[in-house]
Design a protein around this motif. Structure first.
Motif, PDB file in Angstrom:
ATOM      1  N   THR B  18       0.842  -1.207   0.000  1.00  0.00           N
ATOM      2  CA  THR B  18       0.000   0.000   0.000  1.00  0.00           C
ATOM      3  C   THR B  18       0.879   1.259   0.000  1.00  0.00           C
ATOM      4  O   THR B  18       0.570   2.243  -0.676  1.00  0.00           O
ATOM      5  N   ALA B  19       1.996   1.188   0.747  1.00  0.00           N
ATOM      6  CA  ALA B  19       2.903   2.351   0.764  1.00  0.00           C
ATOM      7  C   ALA B  19       3.501   2.575  -0.627  1.00  0.00           C
ATOM      8  O   ALA B  19       3.611   3.715  -1.094  1.00  0.00           O
ATOM      9  N   HIS B  22       0.845   3.943  -2.921  1.00  0.00           N
ATOM     10  CA  HIS B  22       0.617   5.347  -2.566  1.00  0.00           C
ATOM     11  C   HIS B  22       1.729   6.224  -3.126  1.00  0.00           C
ATOM     12  O   HIS B  22       1.490   7.316  -3.643  1.00  0.00           O
ATOM     13  N   PHE B  23       2.952   5.694  -3.062  1.00  0.00           N
ATOM     14  CA  PHE B  23       4.081   6.512  -3.495  1.00  0.00           C
ATOM     15  C   PHE B  23       4.232   6.560  -5.016  1.00  0.00           C
ATOM     16  O   PHE B  23       5.136   7.206  -5.527  1.00  0.00           O
ATOM     17  N   VAL B  26       2.435  10.125  -5.081  1.00  0.00           N
ATOM     18  CA  VAL B  26       3.017  11.232  -4.303  1.00  0.00           C
ATOM     19  C   VAL B  26       4.126  11.992  -5.038  1.00  0.00           C
ATOM     20  O   VAL B  26       4.074  13.230  -5.111  1.00  0.00           O
ATOM     21  N   THR B  72      -5.248   7.784  -0.727  1.00  0.00           N
ATOM     22  CA  THR B  72      -4.718   6.413  -0.840  1.00  0.00           C
ATOM     23  C   THR B  72      -3.776   6.099   0.325  1.00  0.00           C
ATOM     24  O   THR B  72      -3.527   4.937   0.608  1.00  0.00           O
ATOM     25  N   GLY B  73      -3.269   7.136   0.974  1.00  0.00           N
ATOM     26  CA  GLY B  73      -2.400   6.899   2.125  1.00  0.00           C
ATOM     27  C   GLY B  73      -3.173   6.572   3.386  1.00  0.00           C
ATOM     28  O   GLY B  73      -2.616   6.017   4.332  1.00  0.00           O
ATOM     29  N   MET B  76      -3.163   3.151   5.025  1.00  0.00           N
ATOM     30  CA  MET B  76      -2.047   2.777   5.906  1.00  0.00           C
ATOM     31  C   MET B  76      -2.400   3.095   7.353  1.00  0.00           C
ATOM     32  O   MET B  76      -2.007   2.373   8.270  1.00  0.00           O
ATOM     33  N   GLU B  77      -3.146   4.181   7.548  1.00  0.00           N
ATOM     34  CA  GLU B  77      -3.560   4.524   8.911  1.00  0.00           C
ATOM     35  C   GLU B  77      -4.581   3.506   9.425  1.00  0.00           C
ATOM     36  O   GLU B  77      -4.605   3.196  10.612  1.00  0.00           O
ATOM     37  N   ILE B 147       4.967  13.615   7.207  1.00  0.00           N
ATOM     38  CA  ILE B 147       5.003  12.161   7.067  1.00  0.00           C
ATOM     39  C   ILE B 147       6.430  11.660   7.283  1.00  0.00           C
ATOM     40  O   ILE B 147       6.653  10.638   7.955  1.00  0.00           O
ATOM     41  N   ASN B 151       8.171   9.045   9.822  1.00  0.00           N
ATOM     42  CA  ASN B 151       8.979   7.937   9.311  1.00  0.00           C
ATOM     43  C   ASN B 151      10.424   8.026   9.825  1.00  0.00           C
ATOM     44  O   ASN B 151      11.022   7.007  10.194  1.00  0.00           O
ATOM     45  N   TYR B 485      -6.060  -0.865  -5.469  1.00  0.00           N
ATOM     46  CA  TYR B 485      -4.995   0.045  -5.902  1.00  0.00           C
ATOM     47  C   TYR B 485      -4.620  -0.179  -7.363  1.00  0.00           C
ATOM     48  O   TYR B 485      -4.289   0.775  -8.076  1.00  0.00           O
TER      49      TYR B 485
END
Lengths: 61, 523
Positions: B18-19, B22-23, B26, B72-73, B76-77, B147, B151, B485
């Motif tokens: 998912t990360a 998402h990236f 971004v 889309t991020g 992750m939460e 973010i 991280n 996704y």
């Protein structure tokens, strides 16, 4: 600004995406379905059940 | 234990995928937002309509990417609460704060002004609209900052301490978290990579237009902006990546040693392995092609400082495990008696190593009785996947240098008015489109796989951070996310291609052919 020809498609895609994410939040990842962690369960996770006679090693060994 | 480890691996896979999805969105948002600001600034300064058209056209592509990428991020939460509940409890006080600030401040700033950007062209003055465009760019970059502060804390957990009464980490110095050197360096490195992505996107699409002989005026001007901005950004990525590697020698030595497949400590300055086949089982790198001195110079910026190898770091980690067991023992005593002052003092003394002792939990619950073999095994478990890191790093760095050459050469040609005649280079620019994403995803693999086995470096092992949920539960959501996704990505690509085919100026008057200046040189 005149309407961009792709505006309807972008709007529909955005709406569908937000509905899917909202549905996931409500039905799959809702607070009710999340594991509840408190200090006691965290302690259980990290330390586990108490042992009778813990014998820690010395770092000087 | 195997089912529990399956949940760990599946949860890691789910979060990683998912990360990475998402990236995909971004970096283009980060890069395009700045390019929009630059193009519109030129429009406001020169008053030339073509720059307004260019800004509006790239703005449409920015808007599609923003619309598809926004939120889309957030999945992750969701996972923090569901899959990583122990992590959320243990470090949520620290990790949650920058995420909340990102949502409340940066994202709302960005989202609000994105609306004004699209609907304000005929309602705001030129100068006000330019301000709006730059606020979109600032908002996007501030989102990335918060973010990456979160991280960065996972890689270098500063400004916090463990409270044995609440069994969680608590903030002691929020300033230290914000100005965490690892977070700051990750931020500038990551946003620079985003700028390269935006620049390559504009350059590639412009190259396609130039090859097809369509929208020449906007494509030529966009190409000039993209190449100059891309060259500056590509140079920044490499320079700031080097600074990041230098910092990592202090905070994440194991990651550096693994990235270099450096099993043994060498006399300084250490050699750099250009090519090799790392073998995690034999602790060797076969068929290695090495350049003397280079690694030592890159990672220590000196000729006489050692770069510790994996074996030496593993031995150090064995000591950390033994030290951590003393903290663990103190924690057990505190459970029996909260007022045991000696235990609190012992915990404070050895707390920084408790994470290392917890690594033994994957082998036995009563870790204070761990055998020497188990301690050695746990210490070797602090070595991440060396082959994966070795190759991911080389792909990232190789592409980084390729971008400098490509942007540099193309910028030189467009500066002397020759680029449009060098068609093979336009083809290279067109086909280079996906490369910044490959470089960026490789960078994330280096950063995050290199952090393993920790979810928070030296503090909490990944396998202890995962919730006690069922494998089937994770599998269902994993496949759900992959499907969702992938569909989103396909829609994004479809809409992008459609917008590029429509081209700029479909809703504004096109300049007549006799008004077009000669299609050469940069303006």
């Amino acid at each position: 600004m005149s309407r961009h020809p792709l505006l309807p498609e972008v709007t529909i895609a955005l709406a569908v995406k937000l509905i899917v994410i909202l549905a996931a939040a409500l039905f799959v990842f809702s607070p009710k379905q999340r594991p509840r962690i408190d200090a006691a369960s965290m302690q259980e996770r990290l330390i586990g059940a108490p042992t009778a006679n813990p014998q820690p090693r010395s770092i000087l060994q | 234990m195997s089912t529990a480890m399956d949940v760990v691996q599946l949860s890691r896979l789910q979060f990683g995928l998912t990360a990475m999805y998402h990236f995909l969105f971004v970096p283009l948002t980060l890069g395009l937002s700045i390019l929009l600001g630059i193009m519109e600034s030129v429009y406001v300064m020169t008053g030339k309509e073509v720059w307004r058209q260019a800004t509006k056209f790239w703005g449409v592509l920015f808007g599609i990417n923003f619309a598809m990428g926004v939120a889309t991020g957030i999945t992750m939460e969701f996972q923090f609460g569901m899959n990583w509940a122990y992590y959320s409890h243990y470090v949520g006080d620290i990790f949650g704060a920058p995420l909340a600030i990102e949502g409340l401040m940066a994202f709302f700033l960005e989202a609000t002004f994105v609306g004004l950007f699209f609907f304000g062209w005929d309602r705001l003055s030129k100068e006000t609209h330019l301000g709006v465009t730059w606020l979109v760019a600032i908002g996007s970059n501030l989102s990335a900052l918060w973010i990456l502060i979160a991280n960065g804390w996972m890689l270098n957990p500063v400004g916090a301490h463990f409270n044995p009464d609440t069994m969680r980490m608590e903030v002691t110095d929020f300033g230290a978290i914000i100005f965490n050197i690892v977070a700051q360096e990750k931020f500038v490195h990551t946003v620079s990579a985003g700028y390269v992505t935006g620049a390559m996107f504009v350059a590639s699409v412009s190259a396609i237009y130039l090859l097809l002989g369509k929208h020449i005026e906007i494509a030529r001007r966009s190409m000039t902006v993209a190449l100059s901005f891309g060259l500056a950004s590509a140079l920044s990525v490499v320079v700031l990546g080097d600074a990041s590697g230098y910092t990592a020698t202090e905070n994440q030595r194991m990651k550096i040693a693994s990235v270099e497949a450096m099993w043994e400590t060498e006399p300084p300055p250490a050699a750099f392995t250009v090519f090799g086949l790392p073998n995690q089982a034999t602790h060797r790198t076969d068929d290695a092609l090495r350049i003397p001195w280079v690694l030592g110079l890159i990672t220590t910026h000196s000729l006489d400082e050692k770069v510790p190898g994996i074996t030496e770091l593993v031995q150090r980690n064995e000591d950390h495990i033994l030290s951590g067991l003393l903290a663990y023992s103190a924690l057990e005593k505190l459970r029996a008696d909260r007022n045991d002052a000696n235990a609190r003092a012992q915990l404070d003394q050895y707390m920084s190593d408790i994470g290392f002792a917890l690594l033994l939990k994957q082998f036995r619950p009563d870790i204070e009785n761990a055998t020497d073999a188990e301690i050695t095994k746990a210490a070797w478990g602090t070595v991440p996947d060396v082959a994966l890191l070795f190759w991911a790093f080389r792909i990232m760095v190789g592409l980084g240098f390729f971008f400098i050459l490509l942007f540099g050469f193309a910028f030189y040609l467009i500066s002397i008015g020759c680029l449009l005649r060098v068609r093979w280079l336009l083809w290279v620019l067109a086909f280079a489109l996906p490369l910044p994403w490959i470089a960026a995803e490789s960078g994330w693999i280096v950063a995050e796989v290199g952090r393993q086995p920790w979810v928070v470096e030296g503090v909490l092992p990944t396998f202890l951070a995962v919730s006690g949920i069922s494998t089937s539960n994770v599998l269902v959501t994993l496949f759900g996310f992959i499907g969702f996704y992938t569909a989103l990505l396909l829609v994004d690509i479809f809409l992008m291609i459609k917008a590029i085919r429509l081209g700029p100026g479909h809703n504004v008057p096109q300049p007549r052919a006799r008004e077009l200046p000669a299609a050469s040189g940069a303006e």
